[in-house]
Design a protein around this motif. Sequence first.
Motif, PDB file in Angstrom:
ATOM      1  N   VAL A  21       0.861  -1.190   0.000  1.00 42.75           N
ATOM      2  CA  VAL A  21       0.000   0.000   0.000  1.00 42.75           C
ATOM      3  C   VAL A  21       0.894   1.235   0.000  1.00 42.75           C
ATOM      4  O   VAL A  21       1.864   1.306   0.752  1.00 42.75           O
ATOM      5  N   TYR A  22       0.578   2.189  -0.873  1.00 45.13           N
ATOM      6  CA  TYR A  22       1.374   3.406  -0.956  1.00 45.13           C
ATOM      7  C   TYR A  22       1.064   4.349   0.198  1.00 45.13           C
ATOM      8  O   TYR A  22      -0.044   4.363   0.738  1.00 45.13           O
ATOM      9  N   ASP A  23       2.051   5.159   0.548  1.00 46.74           N
ATOM     10  CA  ASP A  23       1.955   6.074   1.686  1.00 46.74           C
ATOM     11  C   ASP A  23       0.789   7.051   1.544  1.00 46.74           C
ATOM     12  O   ASP A  23       0.204   7.456   2.546  1.00 46.74           O
ATOM     13  N   PHE A  24       0.414   7.405   0.315  1.00 45.06           N
ATOM     14  CA  PHE A  24      -0.685   8.353   0.149  1.00 45.06           C
ATOM     15  C   PHE A  24      -2.056   7.680   0.116  1.00 45.06           C
ATOM     16  O   PHE A  24      -3.038   8.254  -0.332  1.00 45.06           O
ATOM     17  N   ASN A  25      -2.133   6.454   0.639  1.00 44.93           N
ATOM     18  CA  ASN A  25      -3.409   5.736   0.733  1.00 44.93           C
ATOM     19  C   ASN A  25      -3.686   5.345   2.190  1.00 44.93           C
ATOM     20  O   ASN A  25      -3.779   4.161   2.518  1.00 44.93           O
TER      21      ASN A  25
ATOM     22  N   GLY B 224       7.314  -3.501   6.774  1.00 46.36           N
ATOM     23  CA  GLY B 224       8.462  -2.777   6.245  1.00 46.36           C
ATOM     24  C   GLY B 224       8.036  -1.704   5.273  1.00 46.36           C
ATOM     25  O   GLY B 224       6.869  -1.607   4.896  1.00 46.36           O
ATOM     26  N   THR B 225       8.992  -0.896   4.886  1.00 44.53           N
ATOM     27  CA  THR B 225       8.734   0.210   3.970  1.00 44.53           C
ATOM     28  C   THR B 225       9.758   0.193   2.850  1.00 44.53           C
ATOM     29  O   THR B 225      10.956   0.055   3.101  1.00 44.53           O
TER      30      THR B 225
ATOM     31  N   HIS C 107       4.396   0.606   1.557  1.00 47.01           N
ATOM     32  CA  HIS C 107       4.431  -0.158   2.805  1.00 47.01           C
ATOM     33  C   HIS C 107       4.047  -1.601   2.520  1.00 47.01           C
ATOM     34  O   HIS C 107       3.084  -1.872   1.813  1.00 47.01           O
ATOM     35  N   TYR C 108       4.839  -2.511   3.090  1.00 46.89           N
ATOM     36  CA  TYR C 108       4.599  -3.940   2.946  1.00 46.89           C
ATOM     37  C   TYR C 108       3.878  -4.410   4.201  1.00 46.89           C
ATOM     38  O   TYR C 108       4.308  -4.134   5.325  1.00 46.89           O
ATOM     39  N   MET C 109       2.769  -5.106   3.993  1.00 51.34           N
ATOM     40  CA  MET C 109       1.967  -5.585   5.116  1.00 51.34           C
ATOM     41  C   MET C 109       1.727  -7.074   4.955  1.00 51.34           C
ATOM     42  O   MET C 109       1.702  -7.589   3.829  1.00 51.34           O
TER      43      MET C 109
END
Length: 195
Positions: free
Chosen positions: A143-147, A163-164, A179-181
């Motif tokens: 997921v991107y930081d702007f979401n 992680g990022t 971001h990795y989830m």
Amino acid sequence: MTADFATKPTLEGSLVTLRPIRAEDADLIDAMVRADPEIARLTGSANSSSEEPAAMPLEKLREIYGGWAEADDRLVLGVEDRASGELVGEVVLAGWDEGNRSSWFRTLIGAAGRGRGLGTEATRLIVGYGFEALDLHRITLEVYDFNPRGRHVYEKVGFVHEGTGREALLFDDAWVDVHYMGLLASDWSRGSDAT
């Protein structure tokens, strides 16, 4: 048990029905993407807010969706709003790693399906199916930081930030982190027991 993405279930929730994707759904998904530039931004498929979504002939898109309807390497389910009966998006499990019983997840929810809990319920339904019916051990996503809205949904379902990837996407001349989830079957079963 090994994952069987060839089986295309219908999953019922109180807000949404997840049903097998069909070739003709390409028309609605294409219209959704073209009507909502936020989709291209949030999925990282555009590098500027002025960029139009990549044009693909509708016939080719129908062919792709028709292939996904029968594919054994991914599970693509349409998200229908139970209140209106309308298709509002799709959810996907793919990238099956048999040795590690893992898969990745992605979702696309159009403007008509946002802000009412449909995306959260759709995510819970497909993730639950992945762990309970397919015996997956791990499901991951990016997921991107702007979401932040998307990230909030994933955290509500139980995904954990792992992680990022710094400056992974160039958008409107600014670098955006990804971001990795991940979510483990053991986390899912503990969460299910608590509800």
